[in-house]
Write an enzyme that holds these catalytic residues in place. Structure first.
Site, PDB file in Angstrom:
ATOM      1  N   THR A 121      -8.777 140.581 116.499  1.00  0.00           N
ATOM      2  CA  THR A 121      -8.553 140.041 117.850  1.00  0.00           C
ATOM      3  C   THR A 121      -7.438 139.002 117.883  1.00  0.00           C
ATOM      4  O   THR A 121      -7.082 138.516 118.951  1.00  0.00           O
ATOM      5  CB  THR A 121      -9.849 139.385 118.374  1.00  0.00           C
ATOM      6  OG1 THR A 121     -10.304 138.476 117.362  1.00  0.00           O
ATOM      7  CG2 THR A 121     -10.917 140.415 118.674  1.00  0.00           C
ATOM      8  N   ALA A 153      -3.538 137.142 116.957  1.00  0.00           N
ATOM      9  CA  ALA A 153      -2.147 137.489 117.272  1.00  0.00           C
ATOM     10  C   ALA A 153      -1.632 138.543 116.294  1.00  0.00           C
ATOM     11  O   ALA A 153      -1.031 139.547 116.688  1.00  0.00           O
ATOM     12  CB  ALA A 153      -1.265 136.240 117.221  1.00  0.00           C
ATOM     13  N   ARG A 155     -17.927 135.669 117.498  1.00  0.00           N
ATOM     14  CA  ARG A 155     -17.457 135.297 118.846  1.00  0.00           C
ATOM     15  C   ARG A 155     -16.935 136.498 119.618  1.00  0.00           C
ATOM     16  O   ARG A 155     -17.109 136.585 120.819  1.00  0.00           O
ATOM     17  CB  ARG A 155     -16.297 134.271 118.746  1.00  0.00           C
ATOM     18  CG  ARG A 155     -16.688 132.874 118.398  1.00  0.00           C
ATOM     19  CD  ARG A 155     -15.438 131.983 118.400  1.00  0.00           C
ATOM     20  NE  ARG A 155     -14.493 132.352 117.323  1.00  0.00           N
ATOM     21  CZ  ARG A 155     -14.532 131.843 116.098  1.00  0.00           C
ATOM     22  NH1 ARG A 155     -15.434 130.938 115.803  1.00  0.00           N
ATOM     23  NH2 ARG A 155     -13.665 132.212 115.173  1.00  0.00           N
ATOM     24  N   CYS A 195       5.222 133.487 106.964  1.00  0.00           N
ATOM     25  CA  CYS A 195       6.247 134.088 107.846  1.00  0.00           C
ATOM     26  C   CYS A 195       7.655 133.549 107.596  1.00  0.00           C
ATOM     27  O   CYS A 195       8.619 134.322 107.510  1.00  0.00           O
ATOM     28  CB  CYS A 195       5.854 133.862 109.303  1.00  0.00           C
ATOM     29  SG  CYS A 195       5.187 132.240 109.634  1.00  0.00           S
ATOM     30  N   SER A 197       3.363 131.145 117.873  1.00  0.00           N
ATOM     31  CA  SER A 197       2.579 132.252 117.327  1.00  0.00           C
ATOM     32  C   SER A 197       2.137 132.017 115.887  1.00  0.00           C
ATOM     33  O   SER A 197       1.109 132.538 115.469  1.00  0.00           O
ATOM     34  CB  SER A 197       3.382 133.547 117.409  1.00  0.00           C
ATOM     35  OG  SER A 197       4.619 133.394 116.741  1.00  0.00           O
ATOM     36  N   GLY A 198       2.905 131.226 115.139  1.00  0.00           N
ATOM     37  CA  GLY A 198       2.537 130.937 113.757  1.00  0.00           C
ATOM     38  C   GLY A 198       1.182 130.251 113.644  1.00  0.00           C
ATOM     39  O   GLY A 198       0.530 130.277 112.603  1.00  0.00           O
ATOM     40  N   LYS A 207       5.318 126.015 100.871  1.00  0.00           N
ATOM     41  CA  LYS A 207       5.148 127.484 100.815  1.00  0.00           C
ATOM     42  C   LYS A 207       6.516 128.141 100.693  1.00  0.00           C
ATOM     43  O   LYS A 207       6.698 129.097  99.933  1.00  0.00           O
ATOM     44  CB  LYS A 207       4.459 127.990 102.085  1.00  0.00           C
ATOM     45  CG  LYS A 207       2.963 127.705 102.146  1.00  0.00           C
ATOM     46  CD  LYS A 207       2.411 128.165 103.493  1.00  0.00           C
ATOM     47  CE  LYS A 207       0.983 127.672 103.672  1.00  0.00           C
ATOM     48  NZ  LYS A 207       0.456 127.957 105.026  1.00  0.00           N
ATOM     49  N   ARG A 240       8.056 122.741 114.408  1.00  0.00           N
ATOM     50  CA  ARG A 240       7.483 123.608 115.449  1.00  0.00           C
ATOM     51  C   ARG A 240       8.260 123.394 116.735  1.00  0.00           C
ATOM     52  O   ARG A 240       8.464 122.242 117.134  1.00  0.00           O
ATOM     53  CB  ARG A 240       6.012 123.236 115.679  1.00  0.00           C
ATOM     54  CG  ARG A 240       5.320 124.141 116.657  1.00  0.00           C
ATOM     55  CD  ARG A 240       4.878 125.450 116.060  1.00  0.00           C
ATOM     56  NE  ARG A 240       3.841 125.258 115.071  1.00  0.00           N
ATOM     57  CZ  ARG A 240       3.444 126.198 114.216  1.00  0.00           C
ATOM     58  NH1 ARG A 240       4.002 127.393 114.227  1.00  0.00           N
ATOM     59  NH2 ARG A 240       2.497 125.946 113.350  1.00  0.00           N
ATOM     60  N   HIS A 267      10.418 133.061 114.978  1.00  0.00           N
ATOM     61  CA  HIS A 267      10.888 131.881 114.247  1.00  0.00           C
ATOM     62  C   HIS A 267      12.401 131.987 114.020  1.00  0.00           C
ATOM     63  O   HIS A 267      12.940 133.088 113.852  1.00  0.00           O
ATOM     64  CB  HIS A 267      10.260 131.805 112.854  1.00  0.00           C
ATOM     65  CG  HIS A 267       8.803 131.443 112.826  1.00  0.00           C
ATOM     66  ND1 HIS A 267       8.083 131.037 113.911  1.00  0.00           N
ATOM     67  CD2 HIS A 267       7.933 131.407 111.768  1.00  0.00           C
ATOM     68  CE1 HIS A 267       6.838 130.775 113.544  1.00  0.00           C
ATOM     69  NE2 HIS A 267       6.707 131.001 112.244  1.00  0.00           N
TER      70      HIS A 267
HETATM   71  P1  A2P Z   1     -12.323 135.741 116.740  1.00  0.00           P
HETATM   72  O1  A2P Z   1     -11.535 136.345 117.875  1.00  0.00           O
HETATM   73  O2  A2P Z   1     -13.702 136.297 116.664  1.00  0.00           O
HETATM   74  O3  A2P Z   1     -12.286 134.251 116.707  1.00  0.00           O
HETATM   75  P2  A2P Z   1      -5.326 133.922 115.347  1.00  0.00           P
HETATM   76  O4  A2P Z   1      -4.599 133.730 114.048  1.00  0.00           O
HETATM   77  O5  A2P Z   1      -4.506 134.594 116.394  1.00  0.00           O
HETATM   78  O6  A2P Z   1      -5.966 132.660 115.835  1.00  0.00           O
HETATM   79  O7  A2P Z   1      -6.530 134.925 115.037  1.00  0.00           O
HETATM   80  C1  A2P Z   1      -7.505 134.669 114.085  1.00  0.00           C
HETATM   81  C2  A2P Z   1      -8.356 135.917 113.870  1.00  0.00           C
HETATM   82  O8  A2P Z   1      -9.294 135.630 112.847  1.00  0.00           O
HETATM   83  C3  A2P Z   1      -9.182 136.317 115.079  1.00  0.00           C
HETATM   84  O9  A2P Z   1      -9.318 137.707 115.113  1.00  0.00           O
HETATM   85  C4  A2P Z   1     -10.515 135.658 114.789  1.00  0.00           C
HETATM   86  O10 A2P Z   1     -11.621 136.282 115.398  1.00  0.00           O
HETATM   87  C5  A2P Z   1     -10.606 135.856 113.305  1.00  0.00           C
HETATM   88  N1  A2P Z   1     -11.528 134.908 112.688  1.00  0.00           N
HETATM   89  C6  A2P Z   1     -11.481 133.570 112.739  1.00  0.00           C
HETATM   90  N2  A2P Z   1     -12.500 133.019 112.056  1.00  0.00           N
HETATM   91  C7  A2P Z   1     -13.220 134.054 111.550  1.00  0.00           C
HETATM   92  C8  A2P Z   1     -14.392 134.173 110.747  1.00  0.00           C
HETATM   93  N3  A2P Z   1     -15.057 133.088 110.318  1.00  0.00           N
HETATM   94  N4  A2P Z   1     -14.844 135.416 110.436  1.00  0.00           N
HETATM   95  C9  A2P Z   1     -14.190 136.507 110.857  1.00  0.00           C
HETATM   96  N5  A2P Z   1     -13.071 136.472 111.622  1.00  0.00           N
HETATM   97  C10 A2P Z   1     -12.598 135.272 111.957  1.00  0.00           C
HETATM   98  C1  11C Z   2       3.169 128.543 111.001  1.00  0.00           C
HETATM   99  N1  11C Z   2       3.576 129.922 109.070  1.00  0.00           N
HETATM  100  O1  11C Z   2       4.084 129.094 111.621  1.00  0.00           O
HETATM  101  C2  11C Z   2       2.710 128.994 109.666  1.00  0.00           C
HETATM  102  C3  11C Z   2       1.275 129.320 109.711  1.00  0.00           C
HETATM  103  O2  11C Z   2       0.372 130.361 105.365  1.00  0.00           O
HETATM  104  O3  11C Z   2       0.120 132.032 106.699  1.00  0.00           O
HETATM  105  C4  11C Z   2       0.826 130.399 108.760  1.00  0.00           C
HETATM  106  C5  11C Z   2       0.114 129.854 107.610  1.00  0.00           C
HETATM  107  C6  11C Z   2       0.194 130.828 106.486  1.00  0.00           C
HETATM  108  O4  11C Z   2       2.567 127.554 111.413  1.00  0.00           O
END
Ligand code: A2P
Ligand code: 11C
Length: 345
Positions: free
Chosen positions: A11, A13, A39, A128, A158-159, A212, A234, A241
């Site tokens: 779900t 990005a 969630r 990234c 988006s990062g 990194k 940022r 980026h």
């Molecule tokens: P969820 O939508 O249920 O929170 P982004 O990097 O765009 O914030 O997305 C993070 C992704 O990682 C989302 O799909 C989020 O799901 C998922 N995620 C975050 N925490 C957990 C977790 N504890 N277990 C499984 N998926 C997770």
């Molecule tokens: C950012 N690249 O744009 C970072 C976040 O190690 O994958 C990603 C963190 C990672 O903030």
């Protein structure tokens, strides 16, 4: 042959983009599992003509899965990767959890595809900013060794994930309506502002994001002592980026040579119109595969220096696309699935 694939973090990005790329690149998917936290369990996402319900990741999630594309943060990867490998899957992990682990290949397919052969179940997708820099700098490095890289980044929202992109939009709306912008994901308002990357700082004053770029680039290039200094910032851009990169070669490296090399480099698209003062921009990189490179010029402060500028889609080449390209590499080399794991060591 086709494969049973799971996206962990479907779900998010990057997860959303993974879904799109598996479809548009015709990855051989036999079955697709969408995993996230509780969630978003039950949320329906579209893959080709199908609607698939997101499941909360659990102990049974990886049974019969050949490939896990993980992009749910380092904590979630640490929690589930070993279990997925145990169940017979190969995990391509987009988080920072395993990147510097000596057993884990860290791959940018345009740079070090050969590293995939030594995988032991987990392959790491680099950060990234590291990926974008590596795609542009490696072709030049191959022609002539580079002594030192000095890079400044201009990193989009988006990062920090899908919610951070929403936060930037909400902040911009609030400010335009004369309201105080709310901060939840970011420590400070990003709209109409910028700030040095807020990852934790080490004792020398560099933040994790900057380190990194240093450590991951060294590992991907296989050059342990490559000198790199990074400043990560940022900026209020949604999803691509940009980077200003200064390269110091061991001998002068002409702009003409750099243009010749980069015009043929895989994953690179040159974008320069000096008359129009037009160079790579995040809006032109957004939604595109190549890293846009331009503004290549001699460094006036050093005879062996070269300056370049790039923009690349953070969600795509900076994350999801690179991961899918790694998966395609595994398919092409027959390195996916339980049998390959046994055969590869
Ligand atoms: P969820 O939508 O249920 O929170 P982004 O990097 O765009 O914030 O997305 C993070 C992704 O990682 C989302 O799909 C989020 O799901 C998922 N995620 C975050 N925490 C957990 C977790 N504890 N277990 C499984 N998926 C997770
Ligand atoms: C950012 N690249 O744009 C970072 C976040 O190690 O994958 C990603 C963190 C990672 O903030």
């Amino acid at each position: 042959k086709s494969y049973r694939v799971a996206i962990l973090g479907a779900t998010g990005a990057v997860g959303t983009e993974l879904l799109e790329l598996l479809d548009s690149r015709n990855f051989p998917v036999a079955e697709l599992k969408l995993l996230a936290s509780s969630r978003s369990a039950g949320t329906q996402l579209r893959f080709k003509e199908e609607k698939i319900a997101v499941e909360a990741v659990n102990e049974q999630s990886f049974d019969q899965v050949d490939l896990v594309l993980a992009s749910a943060g380092a904590t979630t990867s640490k929690q589930w990767a070993a279990q997925a490998v145990e169940a017979g899957a190969v995990v391509i992990d987009n988080s920072s959890a395993f990147r510097m682990d000596a057993q884990v290949p860290l791959i940018v397919p345009e740079v070090n595809p050969e590293a995939a052969a030594s995988h032991q179940g987990i392959i790491a997708n680099p950060n990234c900013t590291t990926i974008l820099m590596a795609v542009a700098v490696w072709p030049l490095y191959q022609v002539q060794p580079i002594r030192r890289i000095v890079v400044s980044t201009y990193q989009s929202a988006s990062g920090a994930g899908a919610r951070a992109m929403d936060e930037l939009k909400a902040q911009a709306r609030a400010i335009l309506q004369g309201e105080t912008p709310q901060t939840e994901i970011f420590p400070y308002p990003l709209a109409f502002n910028l700030f040095p990357h807020n990852s934790p700082l080490n004792e020398s004053g560099y933040c994790q994001e900057e380190m990194k770029m240093v450590n991951e680039t060294r590992k991907i290039f296989g050059v342990e002592d490559l000198r790199i200094s990074a400043t990560c910032v940022r900026v209020p851009v949604l999803r691509a980026h940009s980077e200003a990169i200064n390269l110091e070669f061991d001998e002068p490296f002409s702009v003409a040579k750099a243009l010749e090399v980069l015009s043929q480099a895989p994953g690179v698209e040159l974008r320069e119109d000096w008359q129009a003062n037009y160079f790579p921009m995040p809006i032109d990189a957004t939604g595109r595969d190549p890293v846009l490179v331009g503004r290549i010029r001699q460094d006036i402060s050093h005879p062996c220096g070269l300056e370049l500028w790039l923009s690349g889609d953070q969600v795509r080449k900076g994350a999801a696309l690179n991961a899918v390209q790694i998966a395609e590499l595994l398919v092409a080399k027959n390195l996916l699935g339980r049998s390959s794991l046994v055969a590869s060591h």
